[in-house]
Design a protein around this motif. Structure first.
Motif, PDB file in Angstrom:
ATOM      1  N   LEU A 183       0.420  -0.956   0.220  1.00 37.84           N
ATOM      2  CA  LEU A 183       0.178   0.159   0.048  1.00 37.84           C
ATOM      3  C   LEU A 183       0.997   1.597  -0.205  1.00 37.84           C
ATOM      4  O   LEU A 183       0.326   2.312  -0.543  1.00 37.84           O
ATOM      5  CB  LEU A 183      -1.058  -0.139   1.370  1.00 37.84           C
ATOM      6  N   LEU A 184       2.133   1.271   0.686  1.00 39.24           N
ATOM      7  CA  LEU A 184       2.973   2.400   1.075  1.00 39.24           C
ATOM      8  C   LEU A 184       3.797   2.693  -0.301  1.00 39.24           C
ATOM      9  O   LEU A 184       5.264   2.897   0.069  1.00 39.24           O
ATOM     10  CB  LEU A 184       3.540   2.259   2.337  1.00 39.24           C
ATOM     11  N   SER A 185       4.303   1.600  -1.316  1.00 42.62           N
ATOM     12  CA  SER A 185       5.253   0.962  -2.280  1.00 42.62           C
ATOM     13  C   SER A 185       4.475   1.849  -3.796  1.00 42.62           C
ATOM     14  O   SER A 185       3.374   1.542  -3.882  1.00 42.62           O
ATOM     15  CB  SER A 185       5.680   0.012  -2.448  1.00 42.62           C
ATOM     16  N   THR A 186       5.275   2.073  -4.681  1.00 44.05           N
ATOM     17  CA  THR A 186       4.961   2.265  -5.775  1.00 44.05           C
ATOM     18  C   THR A 186       5.168   1.311  -7.174  1.00 44.05           C
ATOM     19  O   THR A 186       4.578   1.196  -8.091  1.00 44.05           O
ATOM     20  CB  THR A 186       6.389   3.216  -6.553  1.00 44.05           C
ATOM     21  N   HIS A 187       6.069   0.021  -6.326  1.00 44.37           N
ATOM     22  CA  HIS A 187       5.942  -1.529  -6.304  1.00 44.37           C
ATOM     23  C   HIS A 187       4.521  -1.901  -6.109  1.00 44.37           C
ATOM     24  O   HIS A 187       4.689  -2.355  -4.679  1.00 44.37           O
ATOM     25  CB  HIS A 187       7.110  -1.586  -7.113  1.00 44.37           C
ATOM     26  N   PRO A 188       4.399  -3.751  -6.782  1.00 41.27           N
ATOM     27  CA  PRO A 188       3.874  -4.827  -6.248  1.00 41.27           C
ATOM     28  C   PRO A 188       5.136  -5.695  -5.320  1.00 41.27           C
ATOM     29  O   PRO A 188       6.025  -5.422  -5.490  1.00 41.27           O
ATOM     30  CB  PRO A 188       2.826  -5.045  -7.504  1.00 41.27           C
ATOM     31  N   LEU A 189       4.686  -6.203  -4.524  1.00 41.94           N
ATOM     32  CA  LEU A 189       5.414  -6.810  -3.705  1.00 41.94           C
ATOM     33  C   LEU A 189       5.606  -7.368  -4.622  1.00 41.94           C
ATOM     34  O   LEU A 189       4.980  -8.547  -5.893  1.00 41.94           O
ATOM     35  CB  LEU A 189       4.772  -7.396  -3.066  1.00 41.94           C
ATOM     36  N   PRO A 190       6.917  -8.581  -4.693  1.00 39.38           N
ATOM     37  CA  PRO A 190       6.983 -10.167  -5.364  1.00 39.38           C
ATOM     38  C   PRO A 190       5.915 -11.024  -5.709  1.00 39.38           C
ATOM     39  O   PRO A 190       5.672 -11.410  -6.851  1.00 39.38           O
ATOM     40  CB  PRO A 190       8.510 -10.261  -4.614  1.00 39.38           C
ATOM     41  N   ALA A 191       5.302 -11.333  -4.271  1.00 40.12           N
ATOM     42  CA  ALA A 191       4.689 -12.172  -4.858  1.00 40.12           C
ATOM     43  C   ALA A 191       2.965 -12.082  -5.634  1.00 40.12           C
ATOM     44  O   ALA A 191       2.849 -12.809  -5.885  1.00 40.12           O
ATOM     45  CB  ALA A 191       3.237 -12.888  -2.947  1.00 40.12           C
TER      46      ALA A 191
END
Length: 172
Positions: free
Chosen positions: A137-145
C-alpha cells in the motif's frame, strides 16, 4: 545496486547488481522486457502529466484555503498531500509496474526467452530483499508475490508466444 530503469527517450539502464539476481538470460530478458514495457506504454509521460495535474490541484486548493483564511489550512494540505500520495500516486505507480511486467512477459516470450523465468526472477528478488519491504500500500511497486501471481495468471498466453517463437536465443 539491484535495479533497472527506463529513461525518457527510450534509453534503458541495468545496474550490475541485478546480474547477481537475474541468474540466466531469460531472467535478464524479463528485466529488459519490463523496462521496454515502460517505454512502449509511455509511463514516463503519464507520470509527468499526472504530477503536473496534482501539483496544479494542490496549489489551487492551497490558494483557496489561504484566501479564505482557514486557520487549519496547513493541516488540511498535509492531509490532502498524504491522501493524494497513498490514494493516487502510489497505486498509479503499481499499475504502471504491473502493466510493464505484462508487456515485458509478452515481449520476452515472443523473442524466444522462457517466460516462466520471469517468476523465478521475482522469487530471486524476494530472497534478496528478505523482509526489508514496506507494505505494498505504501510502495510504488507491487510485492514480488503479487508480481508472481500476475505473471502466473498470464503465463498461458505467454507460453503460446514462446512456443511459436522460431528462434531461442543462446546468450553466453
Amino acid at each position: 545496486q539491484v535495479n533497472a530503469f527506463a529513461l525518457p527517450g527510450g534509453k534503458i539502464g541495468v545496474y550490475t547488481g541485478l546480474m547477481e539476481v537475474a541468474t540466466n538470460q531469460d531472467q535478464l530478458a524479463a528485466v529488459i522486457g519490463h523496462e521496454v514495457g515502460h517505454v512502449i506504454a509511455e509511463h514516463g509521460n503519464e507520470r509527468m502529466s499526472s504530477s503536473a495535474l496534482i501539483n496544479i490541484g494542490m496549489e489551487v486548493t492551497n490558494q483557496l484555503l489561504q484566501t479564505n483564511q482557514i486557520a487549519t489550512s496547513h493541516l488540511i494540505m498535509a492531509g490532502l498531500g498524504l491522501g493524494v500520495q497513498v490514494g493516487v500516486q502510489l497505486p498509479f505507480g503499481r499499475t504502471h509496474e504491473t502493466e510493464a511486467d505484462l508487456i515485458g512477459l509478452e515481449l520476452m516470450a515472443r523473442g524466444g526467452f522462457d517466460p516462466r523465468e520471469s517468476m523465478t526472477l521475482w522469487e530471486n528478488m524476494a530472497k534478496v530483499s528478505g523482509d526489508n519491504r514496506q507494505p505494498e500500500l505504501l510502495s510504488t511497486h507491487p510485492l514480488p508475490a503479487t508480481r508472481i501471481s500476475n505473471l502466473s495468471n498470464n503465463m498461458d498466453n505467454a507460453m503460446l508466444f514462446y512456443n511459436a517463437a522460431t528462434t531461442k536465443p543462446n546468450c553466453s
